[in-house]
Design a protein around this motif. Structure first.
Motif, PDB file in Angstrom:
ATOM      1  N   LEU A  24      80.677  76.331  78.518  1.00  9.14           N
ATOM      2  CA  LEU A  24      79.267  76.437  77.987  1.00  9.14           C
ATOM      3  C   LEU A  24      79.094  77.447  76.673  1.00  9.14           C
ATOM      4  O   LEU A  24      78.725  76.998  75.864  1.00  9.14           O
ATOM      5  CB  LEU A  24      78.244  76.904  79.088  1.00  9.14           C
ATOM      6  CG  LEU A  24      77.874  75.685  80.051  1.00  9.14           C
ATOM      7  CD1 LEU A  24      76.974  76.372  81.217  1.00  9.14           C
ATOM      8  CD2 LEU A  24      77.097  74.880  79.393  1.00  9.14           C
ATOM      9  N   ILE A  25      80.052  78.449  77.031  1.00  5.28           N
ATOM     10  CA  ILE A  25      80.227  79.552  75.904  1.00  5.28           C
ATOM     11  C   ILE A  25      80.797  78.673  74.731  1.00  5.28           C
ATOM     12  O   ILE A  25      80.173  79.053  73.518  1.00  5.28           O
ATOM     13  CB  ILE A  25      81.016  80.716  76.460  1.00  5.28           C
ATOM     14  CG1 ILE A  25      80.178  81.516  77.580  1.00  5.28           C
ATOM     15  CG2 ILE A  25      81.180  81.682  75.299  1.00  5.28           C
ATOM     16  CD1 ILE A  25      80.982  82.441  78.342  1.00  5.28           C
ATOM     17  N   ILE A  26      81.794  78.067  74.806  1.00  5.63           N
ATOM     18  CA  ILE A  26      82.497  77.439  73.779  1.00  5.63           C
ATOM     19  C   ILE A  26      81.349  76.480  72.918  1.00  5.63           C
ATOM     20  O   ILE A  26      81.404  76.605  71.598  1.00  5.63           O
ATOM     21  CB  ILE A  26      83.833  76.792  74.264  1.00  5.63           C
ATOM     22  CG1 ILE A  26      84.735  77.893  74.432  1.00  5.63           C
ATOM     23  CG2 ILE A  26      84.143  75.981  72.828  1.00  5.63           C
ATOM     24  CD1 ILE A  26      85.891  77.400  75.127  1.00  5.63           C
ATOM     25  N   ALA A  27      80.557  75.739  73.807  1.00  6.08           N
ATOM     26  CA  ALA A  27      79.929  74.748  73.209  1.00  6.08           C
ATOM     27  C   ALA A  27      78.747  75.421  72.392  1.00  6.08           C
ATOM     28  O   ALA A  27      78.297  74.922  71.308  1.00  6.08           O
ATOM     29  CB  ALA A  27      79.235  73.909  74.493  1.00  6.08           C
ATOM     30  N   ALA A  28      78.173  76.409  73.001  1.00  7.53           N
ATOM     31  CA  ALA A  28      76.928  77.231  72.447  1.00  7.53           C
ATOM     32  C   ALA A  28      77.499  77.884  71.133  1.00  7.53           C
ATOM     33  O   ALA A  28      76.852  77.985  70.309  1.00  7.53           O
ATOM     34  CB  ALA A  28      76.749  78.284  73.493  1.00  7.53           C
ATOM     35  N   SER A  29      78.706  78.268  71.146  1.00  4.31           N
ATOM     36  CA  SER A  29      79.116  78.933  70.073  1.00  4.31           C
ATOM     37  C   SER A  29      79.446  78.096  68.867  1.00  4.31           C
ATOM     38  O   SER A  29      79.329  78.527  67.680  1.00  4.31           O
ATOM     39  CB  SER A  29      80.479  80.065  70.160  1.00  4.31           C
ATOM     40  OG  SER A  29      81.493  79.224  70.576  1.00  4.31           O
ATOM     41  N   GLU A  30      79.779  76.849  69.052  1.00  4.92           N
ATOM     42  CA  GLU A  30      80.010  76.079  68.137  1.00  4.92           C
ATOM     43  C   GLU A  30      78.784  75.082  67.655  1.00  4.92           C
ATOM     44  O   GLU A  30      78.908  74.360  66.587  1.00  4.92           O
ATOM     45  CB  GLU A  30      81.157  75.175  68.779  1.00  4.92           C
ATOM     46  CG  GLU A  30      82.344  75.445  69.013  1.00  4.92           C
ATOM     47  CD  GLU A  30      83.540  74.382  69.472  1.00  4.92           C
ATOM     48  OE1 GLU A  30      83.105  73.536  70.023  1.00  4.92           O
ATOM     49  OE2 GLU A  30      84.640  75.012  69.488  1.00  4.92           O
ATOM     50  N   SER A  31      77.673  75.596  68.195  1.00  2.53           N
ATOM     51  CA  SER A  31      76.353  74.710  67.907  1.00  2.53           C
ATOM     52  C   SER A  31      75.475  75.703  66.941  1.00  2.53           C
ATOM     53  O   SER A  31      75.524  76.641  67.187  1.00  2.53           O
ATOM     54  CB  SER A  31      75.672  74.403  69.215  1.00  2.53           C
ATOM     55  OG  SER A  31      74.536  73.856  68.957  1.00  2.53           O
ATOM     56  N   ASP A  32      75.066  74.796  66.088  1.00  2.00           N
ATOM     57  CA  ASP A  32      74.250  75.337  65.008  1.00  2.00           C
ATOM     58  C   ASP A  32      72.710  75.564  65.608  1.00  2.00           C
ATOM     59  O   ASP A  32      71.723  76.487  65.191  1.00  2.00           O
ATOM     60  CB  ASP A  32      73.944  74.786  63.844  1.00  2.00           C
ATOM     61  CG  ASP A  32      75.142  74.569  63.018  1.00  2.00           C
ATOM     62  OD1 ASP A  32      75.952  75.539  63.013  1.00  2.00           O
ATOM     63  OD2 ASP A  32      75.668  73.553  62.305  1.00  2.00           O
ATOM     64  N   ASP A  33      72.482  74.933  66.947  1.00  4.65           N
ATOM     65  CA  ASP A  33      71.183  75.159  67.463  1.00  4.65           C
ATOM     66  C   ASP A  33      71.132  75.278  69.083  1.00  4.65           C
ATOM     67  O   ASP A  33      72.376  75.275  69.465  1.00  4.65           O
ATOM     68  CB  ASP A  33      70.136  73.846  67.220  1.00  4.65           C
ATOM     69  CG  ASP A  33      68.989  73.914  67.306  1.00  4.65           C
ATOM     70  OD1 ASP A  33      68.404  75.043  67.626  1.00  4.65           O
ATOM     71  OD2 ASP A  33      68.266  72.892  67.076  1.00  4.65           O
ATOM     72  N   HIS A  34      70.197  75.486  69.959  1.00  6.00           N
ATOM     73  CA  HIS A  34      70.370  75.544  71.387  1.00  6.00           C
ATOM     74  C   HIS A  34      70.817  74.240  71.671  1.00  6.00           C
ATOM     75  O   HIS A  34      70.726  73.114  71.179  1.00  6.00           O
ATOM     76  CB  HIS A  34      68.807  75.927  71.778  1.00  6.00           C
ATOM     77  CG  HIS A  34      68.299  77.015  71.446  1.00  6.00           C
ATOM     78  ND1 HIS A  34      68.604  78.305  71.930  1.00  6.00           N
ATOM     79  CD2 HIS A  34      67.199  77.488  70.372  1.00  6.00           C
ATOM     80  CE1 HIS A  34      67.963  79.261  71.363  1.00  6.00           C
ATOM     81  NE2 HIS A  34      67.010  78.772  70.576  1.00  6.00           N
ATOM     82  N   LEU A  35      71.430  74.366  72.792  1.00  6.90           N
ATOM     83  CA  LEU A  35      71.816  73.169  73.591  1.00  6.90           C
ATOM     84  C   LEU A  35      70.751  72.628  74.296  1.00  6.90           C
ATOM     85  O   LEU A  35      70.256  73.365  74.907  1.00  6.90           O
ATOM     86  CB  LEU A  35      72.973  73.557  74.575  1.00  6.90           C
ATOM     87  CG  LEU A  35      74.516  74.159  73.978  1.00  6.90           C
ATOM     88  CD1 LEU A  35      75.247  74.429  75.192  1.00  6.90           C
ATOM     89  CD2 LEU A  35      75.103  73.134  73.119  1.00  6.90           C
TER      90      LEU A  35
END
Length: 54
Positions: A24-35
């Motif tokens: 989750l941390i990795i996905a959130a850090s790679e996303s430009d917006d909220h998951l």
């Protein structure tokens, strides 16, 4: 002499939780917006059931 601080800890459930949290941390850090909830469910491997209107 026995070293009381030389302890090997392994807890399969805890390791699984750490892996999910890390994902989750990795996905959130790679996303430009909220998951979105759907994205989080996908990352966590949650089966998505049709949501009922309330």
């Amino acid at each position: 002499m026995h070293d009381q601080f030389d302890v090997t800890l392994e807890d399969a459930d805890l390791l699984g939780e750490v892996e999910l949290t890390t994902s989750l941390i990795i996905a959130a850090s790679e996303s430009d917006d909220h998951l979105s909830s759907d994205q989080i469910d996908e990352i966590l491997g949650v089966d998505q059931e049709p949501r009922q209107a309330s």
